[in-house]
Motif scaffolding. Structure first.
Motif, PDB file in Angstrom:
ATOM      1  N   UNK A 117       0.804  -1.226   0.000  1.00 52.28           N
ATOM      2  CA  UNK A 117       0.000   0.000   0.000  1.00 52.28           C
ATOM      3  C   UNK A 117       0.835   1.273   0.000  1.00 52.28           C
ATOM      4  N   UNK A 118       2.155   1.141  -0.017  1.00 52.26           N
ATOM      5  CA  UNK A 118       3.037   2.306   0.028  1.00 52.26           C
ATOM      6  C   UNK A 118       2.934   3.177  -1.214  1.00 52.26           C
ATOM      7  N   UNK A 119       3.562   4.356  -1.192  1.00 54.47           N
ATOM      8  CA  UNK A 119       3.460   5.299  -2.315  1.00 54.47           C
ATOM      9  C   UNK A 119       4.039   4.774  -3.625  1.00 54.47           C
ATOM     10  N   UNK A 135      -0.587   4.731   3.511  1.00 48.93           N
ATOM     11  CA  UNK A 135       0.544   4.523   4.410  1.00 48.93           C
ATOM     12  C   UNK A 135       0.922   5.840   5.082  1.00 48.93           C
ATOM     13  N   UNK A 136       1.318   5.736   6.373  1.00 49.70           N
ATOM     14  CA  UNK A 136       1.664   6.872   7.227  1.00 49.70           C
ATOM     15  C   UNK A 136       0.444   7.719   7.596  1.00 49.70           C
ATOM     16  N   UNK A 141      -2.848   2.128   9.668  1.00 46.32           N
ATOM     17  CA  UNK A 141      -2.871   1.576  11.032  1.00 46.32           C
ATOM     18  C   UNK A 141      -4.018   0.580  11.171  1.00 46.32           C
ATOM     19  N   UNK A 142      -5.179   0.939  10.638  1.00 44.53           N
ATOM     20  CA  UNK A 142      -6.331   0.038  10.690  1.00 44.53           C
ATOM     21  C   UNK A 142      -6.035  -1.255   9.945  1.00 44.53           C
ATOM     22  N   UNK A 224      -0.815  10.349  14.159  1.00 43.46           N
ATOM     23  CA  UNK A 224      -0.730   8.904  13.876  1.00 43.46           C
ATOM     24  C   UNK A 224       0.112   8.169  14.918  1.00 43.46           C
ATOM     25  N   UNK A 225       0.399   8.795  16.027  1.00 41.66           N
ATOM     26  CA  UNK A 225       1.162   8.151  17.091  1.00 41.66           C
ATOM     27  C   UNK A 225       0.216   7.368  17.985  1.00 41.66           C
TER      28      UNK A 225
END
Length: 271
Positions: A117-119, A135-136, A141-142, A224-225
């Protein structure tokens, strides 16, 4: 008498070994976390859990864990139903792959999600063209939480489907009930204890996830932490008391969930 004495001695020794192992592996570390969190008194503990970054990390973790649990409840119930009720090519392979997240290191799972799923991936590039990133950000996260908790609902639902009396379904069909109505009125109430217990276990596991999430979250404070990464950062900053304070929030959540699961399972056994 000698044989009886030896049997009792071995039984006592076995029980004592198991209890000692349990105490050393689980009870003492839990006591240690609670002791460490209050080691400097109530005021530092309150300051640690009321810190804006800590509170945001905990709330974000709970929110995303709930979303992941709901997704797992929906998808897990459908997959468990499919694996139990339908025969198709590759069914055994699919059934064995359900447990892969348990066997796979979570960091490897996070890397898989990053590559998928990355760029630089097809999916990530398409998402960027549509105006959002995976991503990020929270969606990654889900996805990571869903991946590591994937088997819980499926494995909780499958035994209930195997025990289900199909004569009730057949009677409902004979009386003119549709498949949807039969599922809602006859099948789903029997599956509900497994769905709830599996969903709560998935939620509890998602609360504590670190390995898969740390690679895809971005770890931006306040955005996102999540709690587990925040705890790791506090340890790295030599603030073990603050890390322990946030840890017991998650630990208390987990205890509450496990208690609810045990109550649900006890009611199911009593019926």
């Amino acid at each position: 008498m000698n044989l009886k004495f030896r049997s009792r001695w071995w039984s006592f020794g076995f029980r004592s070994t198991v209890m000692l192992y349990f105490i050393m592996l689980i009870v003492i570390p839990i006591i240690g976390i609670y002791t460490q969190s209050f080691s400097l008194g109530w005021t530092p503990f309150y300051e640690s859990i009321s810190d804006p970054l800590a509170w945001k990390a905990v709330l974000l973790t709970v929110k995303l864990a709930i979303i992941a649990a709901i997704i797992n409840i929906l998808i897990g119930t459908m997959i468990g139903w499919t694996l139990n009720r339908y025969k198709f090519a590759g069914r055994r392979l699919l059934n064995s792959l359900v447990d892969l997240p348990f066997a796979l290191p979570t960091a490897v799972g996070g890397l898989m999600i990053l590559l998928l799923l990355g760029p630089n991936s097809v999916v990530g590039s398409l998402a960027e063209k549509l105006g959002f990133e995976i991503v990020f950000h929270e969606p990654a996260i889900v996805v990571a939480m869903v991946f590591v908790t994937f088997p819980f609902v499926i494995r909780a639902v499958q035994p209930l489907l195997e025990e289900l009396d199909k004569s009730e379904e057949e009677a409902a069909y004979t009386m003119g009930a549709t498949k949807a109505k039969t599922f809602i009125r006859i099948i789903f109430p029997s599956l509900l204890p497994g769905v709830l217990s599996g969903g709560m276990l998935a939620f509890s596991r998602a609360l504590a996830e670190f390995g898969a999430v740390v690679l895809v979250a971005g770890n931006i404070p306040g955005k996102t932490l999540i709690a587990s990464v925040y705890i790791y950062g506090e340890i790295e900053s030599d603030n073990s008391q603050g890390a322990a304070a946030v840890s017991i929030l998650l630990l208390t959540f987990s205890f509450l969930i496990l208690w609810i699961v045990s109550r649900v399972q006890a009611r199911r056994s009593a019926k």
